[in-house]
Structures are given as structure tokens and as C-alpha cells.
Scaffold this active site. Structure first.
Site, PDB file in Angstrom:
ATOM      1  N   ASP A 316      30.471  55.919  28.141  1.00  0.00           N
ATOM      2  CA  ASP A 316      29.575  56.929  28.700  1.00  0.00           C
ATOM      3  C   ASP A 316      28.360  56.348  29.400  1.00  0.00           C
ATOM      4  OD1 ASP A 316      28.460  55.940  26.398  1.00  0.00           O
ATOM      5  OD2 ASP A 316      27.735  57.878  25.671  1.00  0.00           O
ATOM      6  N   GLN A 317      28.298  55.020  29.599  1.00  0.00           N
ATOM      7  CA  GLN A 317      27.124  54.504  30.288  1.00  0.00           C
ATOM      8  C   GLN A 317      27.212  54.852  31.766  1.00  0.00           C
ATOM      9  OE1 GLN A 317      27.891  50.334  29.169  1.00  0.00           O
ATOM     10  NE2 GLN A 317      27.718  49.796  31.323  1.00  0.00           N
ATOM     11  N   GLY A 343      31.674  44.171  55.622  1.00  0.00           N
ATOM     12  CA  GLY A 343      32.543  43.686  56.691  1.00  0.00           C
ATOM     13  C   GLY A 343      33.468  42.594  56.215  1.00  0.00           C
ATOM     14  N   GLY A 344      33.294  41.375  56.742  1.00  0.00           N
ATOM     15  CA  GLY A 344      34.200  40.275  56.427  1.00  0.00           C
ATOM     16  C   GLY A 344      35.392  40.271  57.369  1.00  0.00           C
ATOM     17  N   THR A 346      38.517  40.947  56.996  1.00  0.00           N
ATOM     18  CA  THR A 346      39.452  42.070  56.937  1.00  0.00           C
ATOM     19  C   THR A 346      38.816  43.380  57.368  1.00  0.00           C
ATOM     20  OG1 THR A 346      40.544  40.968  55.094  1.00  0.00           O
ATOM     21  CG2 THR A 346      41.079  43.273  55.429  1.00  0.00           C
ATOM     22  N   GLU A 386      32.991  39.941  62.201  1.00  0.00           N
ATOM     23  CA  GLU A 386      33.803  38.853  62.759  1.00  0.00           C
ATOM     24  C   GLU A 386      34.801  39.402  63.788  1.00  0.00           C
ATOM     25  OE1 GLU A 386      35.455  36.326  59.701  1.00  0.00           O
ATOM     26  OE2 GLU A 386      33.725  36.625  58.407  1.00  0.00           O
ATOM     27  N   TYR A 454      32.339  26.466  58.930  1.00  0.00           N
ATOM     28  CA  TYR A 454      33.556  26.036  58.254  1.00  0.00           C
ATOM     29  C   TYR A 454      34.725  26.760  58.909  1.00  0.00           C
ATOM     30  CZ  TYR A 454      31.737  30.096  55.650  1.00  0.00           C
ATOM     31  OH  TYR A 454      31.171  31.306  55.306  1.00  0.00           O
ATOM     32  N   ASP A 455      35.941  26.440  58.508  1.00  0.00           N
ATOM     33  CA  ASP A 455      37.144  27.036  59.113  1.00  0.00           C
ATOM     34  C   ASP A 455      37.269  26.715  60.603  1.00  0.00           C
ATOM     35  OD1 ASP A 455      37.840  28.103  56.702  1.00  0.00           O
ATOM     36  OD2 ASP A 455      37.188  30.140  57.149  1.00  0.00           O
TER      37      ASP A 455
END
Length: 612
Positions: A316-317, A343-344, A346, A386, A454-455
Site C-alpha cells: 500500500d505504499q 529518448g535513446g 529506440t 538520436e 563511443y560506438d
């Protein structure tokens, strides 16, 4: 940054067609249900295009219930779309929820809840529990009390604060109020104020209030008031303060297969060594900010073993999930700031529509981030588009000023007391993504950029050539000019972005190929190397022993073992990169993401010690 949102299996019970109702058992406690049990409904979330509802069944009698079935009617425009902890079926507008195999038995005084996601604006009517009246709130019977007014704070000292609120209403009278500090009940009082003592100087707290009626039903939780006790003093390291930002991403999906919880930030020592956390991700749909994974974010029940505080969540919190755990983490680290990232890779597809009406987008984001149930958890917003006016998972044609429109609107809405940041491309190639946007103009409304250095290279080029995915500088034989950190930072500076608003990105993972015969970079391959969750990518904590680094190039490490070739950062290369950050006058560093580190947080430690 290329996270993949994974489907959450096992959380929902698919709805059955009306014909499946034939198999439902006849309720066995119809005659006594009204006097021995209640069912209470609450709408726990509403994100515009849908909502989350919760039913709570409570045994108010003196003997155990062996099963329970809740029935109700929805208007024709309101439906259940998925459910958990119960089997939910329907016949037209009549809905039936039957206990799961593990939660049907209720001892006297015990309660159990089940939840569902729904669509439409309607509320339930005609509730029946085991064939008799539910006697619960928001349905025929004794209604639950209303929410009290949002509290105000006064008489704040180093160790105490007084909280006051306006009274709730109830058809049969309010009995008392539960006072919640950081989501946990600290007192039950009959009046409309409470003086909390024993607090810590210089610490942030959040207070809400919940009313109880004479039948001991609780109503919705009030809005939250933030209290900062005097004394102590906290700092907010970052650009303009003389400190460096040390920020890491925490992913909502990490709590599933990876079993990586906010508590891991504490046990690894990482929470004490970062200044900021980005919680990833919220979604962007129909031009608006929306919840990403509501179960992981706000409803998942944490056991004592997995909880930051060491206390298990209760049914119940008012707030559970990662948000409540992050709240507990902030209580242990008062200077820690948390941003909600949207976002991101995907979920960037919705930003294009958002750019068509930036003010409406900013308003939707503000209402979600500053929702009273968790407003104290977040200190701002991060957007990870992106890529604006370029191609990522899909291509965008919003224009050169699209990001600037969004950041300007977000700053206007969130004001100067909240952080507003953005993750951006590091493509410094000629005609590349940095040239596609007015990053200097957009930076005027931002506290900083997370430059995704990166990537750059990976096994999406299945045959190679092998190359480090996060090179600090260029090197002889690099497959693509401009694909390195130094060139990206230089290009953003040349465009007019202040150095203090640029954070260098570090990957807590490696990218690799298999079928490789050459140790040095530039070799051919036959495809991506095997990874735990996805081909071609693996956490640092695995690679450090599976394929130890045995070379360096362009300020990062690489490893050749068997026929596999990997590149990743180590504590040593991170230390060198942090020295470069300081030499360039950058605002700090960030990383993707916490769960790739070792249990002792050695990569976070390297960032912390390297930046000082």
C-alpha cells in the site's frame, strides 16, 4: 549510445476473449463477502494516452479467504489492456479479475493488490467481490477520502521541520492522516500538521500526506513538498562551480535480466563517487514525454535484500519501483542529482513531432518529471535525440534549428532551478551529424552536453576492419576520419559550444568481432563476437577476465584472444582520458552505463579519481 529496449516477459496476463469466461469458477464466499472483505480501486498513474489502475482486496473478517474474484463495469470507451497478479477477462464492458495461483489465500487482516494498464477515461462501477458488494473506495459503498492539500513547510531547522496541510474530505469522516517522508510513513496524526524531528542537517527531504477514513480506507497521496534542512551544506559539482560532472546512466530495464538495482550503486561504492545519475529512459510519443516502463519505474516491489534502505516495499505504499529506490539513494547522498532522460536509440522517433510544437512538448515533460508523486526524486531532464536533422534508427528532417527549439522551450518551462541537458552525436566527419544541427545555439539553454564519444566502430561492419569503438584521438589507419573524441570536441568548440558545457563519454562495455587473425587494429573478421545479451557487445566486467586487454591504440585498449578482437576502456585508459578532459577544460565526463562495471565499481572509481 545504442541501448535496446527489451520486452518485459512475465509481467502481464493477456486478456482472454469472452468465450474464455466459461471456465471461471463460481465465487465461493458470496454471502459473507460484504462483511468479511473489501475491494478498493485507485488510479495510480495517468499518462494521457492510458492509465494504470490498482485493486486492493482486504480480508476484514476473522477467517481466511481461500480465493477472491473482483468484478466491475467500465464504460464502453474504457478497457483493460494488460494486467498482473490476477487473471483479468471480460464480457463486453463487464470485467472479472480472479486471483493468481500464488495470491488467492488471505489471512484475517491481510491484503493483496493486483494492477492493470488501461485505456480510456472511465472509472469502474458496480463492483462485486466474491459476488457481494465491494464496500471499497471509488465504487458503490463507503468512498475513500480525498487527497489532502499539498503540504507546506515551516520552522525548518538543522534537525526538524513542521509540515502542515489542508484537510481531506470523506463521506463518513476522516479519522487521521499518515505522514510520509521520502515515501515511508513516519507518523499518523489526527490534526493537519506534524513536526518531524531527528533529521540530518543540510539534507533534502520530501513529505506527502494520505488521509484515512473511519473504515480505515486510505485515499490518494497529496502532492509533495521539498524540505532542505539548514546547516550541513551541499554542493552541486558541475560547470561554473569549479567542480567536474561525473555522471552515469542507470537503465530501467537493467532490473530484469541483469538484476541490477539502485542498491548496486550503493554496494559498489559508485553512488558516493558520481555527482549525477541519468535515469533512462522515458519515451517520446505523439510529441510528448511519456513513461518508459511504468512497472520498473514506479510499481515493482523491492524485497529487503534488493532495497537501498534494507526495507521491503509494502503493497500500500504510494510509490514503489526504481523511483522510490532512487529517492532512498538520495537520502543517503544528499548532494546527488538525478535527471530523467527521454529518448535513446529506440525512442528517438517521437522528437520530430515534438519539434513541431516545442512548448507543448516541454509542458508534457514538466508535468511528468514534476509529478507530485516523484518530483523530489528528479533534479531536471535530459533528452537523448538520436539524431536531430539526421539519421539514427530512423531519419529526421526537422531542420537545423530543431534541437534549439526544444532546448529553449524546456529551459523556459523548467526554469533555472532545474538541470536541462542533452546527449548528442560525436560524428565529426566532413558533412557528418555535428554539422546537421545548431549545437552552439541549443547549448545556450543547456547546462551541458553528453557527447557520445563511443560506438564509432563496431561489428555492424561484420567483416571489419577491426577498430576501437571509443578512440580518444585519430590514428594511422582509422577507418573513418572524424570518428574520434578529440575531433568531435574540437568541432563542437569551433561551432561555439563552451568547453565547460561538454562532457566526454565513456563506454562501460566493449565491441568486438570474431574470425580475426590479426592482433593489431585493421584486421578482417567474419562477424560479431558472441556477447551475453547481444552479439558484438559485452560488459567490461566480463571482458576484463574473458579477454584481457593486451594492447592500446588512440588512448583506448584492445584485446585479441583466440579469434576474437575487442576494444574497451580500462581503469588505466580512463585515467588518461580524464587527464585529457581536464587539459581541454571540459565540464567532466559521463558513462553508459552502471551495470557494465565490476561489483566494486572500478571504472567509476577511475573516473572519480581521474577528475579529482
Amino acid at each position: 549510445m545504442k541501448p535496446r529496449h527489451k520486452a518485459v516477459a512475465g509481467l502481464t496476463t493477456l486478456l482472454l476473449p469472452a468465450a474464455a469466461l466459461v471456465g471461471l469458477a463460481t465465487p465461493s464466499h458470496a454471502a459473507a463477502a460484504a462483511s468479511t472483505a473489501t475491494a478498493t480501486y485507485a488510479k495510480t498513474q495517468d499518462w494521457g494516452t492510458g492509465f494504470e489502475g490498482k485493486w486492493t482486496v482486504k480480508n476484514t473478517g476473522t477467517t481466511a479467504l481461500s480465493s477472491w474474484t473482483v468484478e466491475w463495469d467500465f464504460p464502453s470507451d474504457t478497457k483493460v489492456t494488460s494486467a498482473w497478479d490476477a487473471t483479468v477477462t471480460n464480457s463486453a464492458d463487464h470485467w472479472t479479475a480472479k486471483n493468481a495461483s500464488y495470491n488467492g489465500t488471505l489471512a484475517p487482516g491481510a491484503s493483496v493488490s493486483f494492477g492493470f494498464n488501461g485505456s480510456g477515461p472511465g472509472a469502474p462501477t458496480g463492483c462485486k467481490l466474491n459476488g457481494a458488494s465491494c464496500d471499497g473506495g471509488d465504487v458503490p459503498g463507503d468512498a475513500a477520502p480525498s487527497a489532502p492539500g499539498t503540504p507546506s513547510a515551516s520552522s525548518v531547522t538543522d534537525t526538524s521541520a513542521k509540515i502542515s496541510w489542508t484537510a481531506a474530505t470523506d463521506d463518513k469522516g476522516v479519522k487521521n492522516y499518515d505522514v510520509l517522508r521520502d515515501g515511508a510513513k513516519v507518523a499518523t496524526v489526527t490534526g493537519t500538521s506534524y513536526s518531524d524531528t531527528g533529521l540530518t542537517a543540510g539534507t533534502d527531504y520530501s513529505y506527502t500526506v494520505q488521509a484515512r477514513d473511519t473504515a480505515d480506507q486510505t485515499g490518494p497521496v497529496s502532492g509533495a513538498v521539498k524540505v532542505h534542512t539548514t546547516g550541513g551544506g551541499t554542493t552541486d559539482p558541475g560547470p561554473g562551480t569549479g567542480g567536474k560532472v561525473k555522471m552515469g546512466y542507470f537503465t530501467d530495464w537493467g532490473v530484469y535480466g541483469r538484476a541490477y538495482y539502485p542498491k548496486n550503486l550503493e554496494t559498489s561504492g559508485s553512488a558516493a563517487k558520481v555527482t549525477h545519475i541519468n535515469y533512462a529512459f522515458g519515451n517520446v510519443q505523439n510529441g510528448q514525454c511519456t513513461m518508459g516502463d511504468s512497472y520498473a519505474d514506479t510499481d515493482m516491489a523491492y524485497t529487503a535484500a534488493n532495497s537501498v534502505s534494507g526495507q521491503a516495499d509494502t503493497w500500500d505504499q504510494p510509490l514503489r519501483g526504481a523511483f522510490n529506490q532512487l529517492r532512498q539513494l538520495k537520502a543517503k547522498h544528499p548532494g546527488l542529482k538525478i535527471l530523467w532522460s527521454f529518448g535513446g536509440w529506440t525512442w528517438s522517433g517521437g522528437f520530430g513531432q515534438a519539434a513541431q510544437n516545442p512548448a507543448a512538448f516541454a509542458d508534457s515533460c514538466y508535468k511528468l518529471v514534476e509529478d507530485p508523486r516523484w518530483a523530489d526524486v528528479f533534479d531536471g531532464i535530459d533528452i537523448d535525440w538520436e539524431y536531430p536533422n539526421a539519421c539514427g534508427l530512423s531519419c529526421d528532417t526537422s531542420g537545423q534549428d530543431a534541437l534549439k527549439k526544444l532546448t529553449t522551450a524546456l529551459r523556459a518551462k523548467f526554469g533555472s532551478n532545474n538541470l536541462v541537458t542533452a546527449a548528442i552525436t560525436a560524428d565529426a566527419s566532413s558533412g557528418g551529424k555535428i554539422e546537421k544541427n545548431d549545437y552552439a545555439g541549443a547549448s545556450q539553454s543547456l547546462d551541458w552536453y553528453n557527447v557520445m564519444t563511443y560506438d564509432f566502430f563496431g561489428a555492424w561492419d561484420a567483416k571489419g576492419p577491426t577498430a576501437p569503438h571509443s578512440p580518444l584521438t585519430s590514428y594511422s589507419g582509422i577507418p573513418q576520419a572524424g570518428f574520434n573524441s578529440a575531433d568531435a570536441i574540437a568541432k563542437l568548440k569551433a561551432q561555439g559550444v563552451p568547453a565547460g558545457k561538454l562532457l566526454l563519454g565513456i563506454g562501460f562495455y566493449g565491441r568486438g568481432w570474431t574470425g580475426v587473425t590479426q592482433k593489431e587494429p585493421g584486421g578482417t573478421a567474419t562477424g560479431p563476437a558472441a556477447g551475453t545479451y547481444e552479439q558484438g557487445i559485452e560488459d567490461y566486467k566480463v571482458l576484463k577476465t574473458k579477454c584481457p586487454a593486451n594492447g592500446t591504440v588512440a588512448g583506448t585498449a584492445y584485446a585479441f584472444c583466440g579469434s576474437d578482437w575487442w576494444s574497451y576502456d580500462t581503469p588505466a585508459t580512463i585515467n588518461s582520458k580524464m587527464a585529457w578532459v581536464k587539459s581541454q577544460g571540459l565540464g567532466g565526463a559521463f558513462f553508459w552505463e552502471f551495470s557494465g562495471d565490476t561489483a566494486s565499481g572500478e571504472l567509476v572509481t577511475a573516473i572519480n579519481s581521474g577528475l579529482g
